[in-house]
Every structure is written in C-alpha cells, then in structure tokens.
Design an enzyme around this catalytic site. Structure first.
Site, PDB file in Angstrom:
ATOM      1  N   ASP A  54       2.145  -9.564  20.385  1.00 24.77           N
ATOM      2  CA  ASP A  54       3.911  -9.071  20.612  1.00 24.77           C
ATOM      3  C   ASP A  54       3.626  -7.643  20.644  1.00 24.77           C
ATOM      4  OD1 ASP A  54       6.066  -8.281  20.098  1.00 24.77           O
ATOM      5  OD2 ASP A  54       6.293  -9.314  18.333  1.00 24.77           O
ATOM      6  N   ASN A  80       4.255  -4.036  31.803  1.00 22.45           N
ATOM      7  CA  ASN A  80       5.205  -4.859  32.282  1.00 22.45           C
ATOM      8  C   ASN A  80       6.079  -5.951  31.443  1.00 22.45           C
ATOM      9  OD1 ASN A  80       6.105  -6.770  34.873  1.00 22.45           O
ATOM     10  ND2 ASN A  80       4.932  -8.276  33.231  1.00 22.45           N
ATOM     11  N   SER A 132      13.115  -1.127  36.483  1.00 21.38           N
ATOM     12  CA  SER A 132      14.014  -1.671  37.081  1.00 21.38           C
ATOM     13  C   SER A 132      15.112  -0.981  37.954  1.00 21.38           C
ATOM     14  CB  SER A 132      14.979  -2.658  36.162  1.00 21.38           C
ATOM     15  OG  SER A 132      16.023  -3.372  36.837  1.00 21.38           O
ATOM     16  N   TYR A 145      20.021  -3.256  28.818  1.00 24.11           N
ATOM     17  CA  TYR A 145      18.916  -3.381  29.463  1.00 24.11           C
ATOM     18  C   TYR A 145      18.750  -2.324  30.303  1.00 24.11           C
ATOM     19  CZ  TYR A 145      15.899  -5.319  33.146  1.00 24.11           C
ATOM     20  OH  TYR A 145      14.913  -5.221  34.268  1.00 24.11           O
ATOM     21  N   ALA A 147      19.860   0.813  30.004  1.00 22.92           N
ATOM     22  CA  ALA A 147      19.580   1.812  29.156  1.00 22.92           C
ATOM     23  C   ALA A 147      18.043   1.678  28.654  1.00 22.92           C
ATOM     24  CB  ALA A 147      20.356   2.001  27.851  1.00 22.92           C
ATOM     25  N   LYS A 149      15.613   0.376  30.604  1.00 20.37           N
ATOM     26  CA  LYS A 149      14.836   0.679  31.687  1.00 20.37           C
ATOM     27  C   LYS A 149      14.760   2.259  32.302  1.00 20.37           C
ATOM     28  CE  LYS A 149      12.789  -3.196  32.247  1.00 20.37           C
ATOM     29  NZ  LYS A 149      11.262  -3.301  32.096  1.00 20.37           N
TER      30      LYS A 149
END
Length: 237
Positions: A54, A80, A132, A145, A147, A149
């Site tokens: 994790d 990734n 992204s 999401y 923020a 990225k």
C-alpha cells in the site's frame, strides 16, 4: 539491465508501462495493493516481479524497498498508483479528501522518498509521475481528484529543481481521457462527446501513455526535466 518500479501496475496505464519496459529488456517490478490476481497475470505475461505494498503506508513501502534492494539500485521510478472519484464538491467528505491525497500524493512522496537516496548517491535516475489533465485544468465534480493531481505536478517541478544537480530527471505525464477502468463509467454518448472535443478525434489508450513514460525514462530525454507532458490528443492546448 535497468531496475524499474511501477506503482499501481496491475492494470490500465501501469500494466501498459510494465509491458513497455519489459519489452525493452528492463527488469520490472509491478507494485500492487489489492489486485493480486491481475498483478500475477501481468507478471506471468511480462516476466516482471510483483511486489505488494500500500503506497500510502510507510512500513509497507519500506518493506517493498528492501525486496527490490535485493536486486540492486533502482534506476527508474514510475509513480502511477492513484485513485479517482466523481462527486459534487458539497458531497465530498473529509474521509474522501484524506483518502484521495493519501494515495495520490502521500503515496508518491513515500515511494519517492524511499528510493531517491540511492539515485542521489549514484548521481543518476529517472522519476516519472503520473498526473492528469484535470491536474492542469481542473475538473468539475472532481475537485479533490483535480487538487491531488495538481499537487503531483507541483511536486514534480520542485523535485526536478532539487535533484537536477544530482543528475536525476523528474518529469510528469498528464493523461487525458484514456480507455481504462477509471473511465469505465462513461457511456457511449459521453465517449463520443469527448472524442469530438479532442483534436485527434479519439480516446487515448494505456499504450499511448506508456510509450510517453518510456521516452521520459530513456536516454532520449536526458535534457528534459521538470516538465508536464500532456498525453491527451490535444484536448488541453
């Protein structure tokens, strides 16, 4: 033979990256958390080595480092691993926010922190982070999401400046709409609309991103660092 670690490599972009690096003769380590069967399938296909961890857990990341260290120094790190979630901003809970940043940002920090020391000592290395297009432009109903990225791109630029004198390249790819499980919720009408918004008039493939990641990890990118390379068919120009 280079040692390459790809986090979140059991499917989608990560799996495509594993195939691309393995095809080019690298020793690939496939990091996964819960998708053991998928990771083993990719490992069997590519000859890669699966490593469970994790990425948001300090102890598990350091155990992964010990396992990979048995094969020598890490040459290439591809951060990734990531999650996404579509929610109106007013519906995002504190738990949603913390979970998003724990995986997408803290995970990138922990894994990079675990391996960068060896790269500094060797005065070489390649780090590629996966952001992204929403980290560049922002996406409605994906504030947390987007923020997270955006944080990936800021991390990339700052670390590139710090590690440049040590001969380490740090770059970022910002995929657009890619045909992965993360976008499986999109219907045909949504996909057609997105194609029409994309100058190249198609949805991207995981292989499109993997080839770009491999380029940034290759000798052909020796004088490139701190960059965010959009792999989105021209959607963000």
């Amino acid at each position: 033979m280079r040692n390459v670690l790809i986090t979140g490599a059991s499917r989608g972009i990560g799996a495509a990256c594993a195939r691309e690096f393995a095809r080019n003769g690298d020793r690939v380590f496939i990091n996964y958390n819960s998708s053991k069967a998928a990771a083993k399938k990719i490992a069997t296909e590519t000859g890669a080595i699966p490593v469970k961890a994790d990425v948001s857990n300090f102890d598990e990341v350091n155990k992964m480092r010990e396992i990979i260290g048995g094969y020598g120094r890490l040459d290439v790190l591809v951060n990734n691993a990531g999650i996404s979630q579509i929610k109106m901003f007013t519906d995002i809970t504190e738990s949603d926010w913390d979970n998003m940043f724990s995986v997408n940002v803290k995970g990138m920090y922990l894994v990079t922190h675990a391996f960068v020391g060896d790269m500094i000592a060797a005065k070489r290395g390649k780090i590629i982070n996966v952001s992204s297009m929403w980290g560049v432009t922002g996406g409605s109903c994906e504030v947390h999401y987007s923020a997270s990225k955006a944080a990936v791109t800021g991390f990339t630029k700052a670390l590139a400046k710090e590690l440049g004198p040590s001969g380490i390249n740090v770059n970022c790819v910002a995929p657009g709409v890619i045909d992965t499980d993360m976008n499986a919720h999109l219907g045909n009408d949504d996909l057609d609309a997105l194609k029409n918004e994309t100058p190249l008039m198609r949805i991207g493939t995981p292989e499109d991103v993997a080839k770009t990641v491999f380029f940034l990890a290759s000798k052909n990118s020796e004088f490139i660092t701190g960059q965010v390379l959009n792999v989105d068919g021209g959607m963000v120009i």
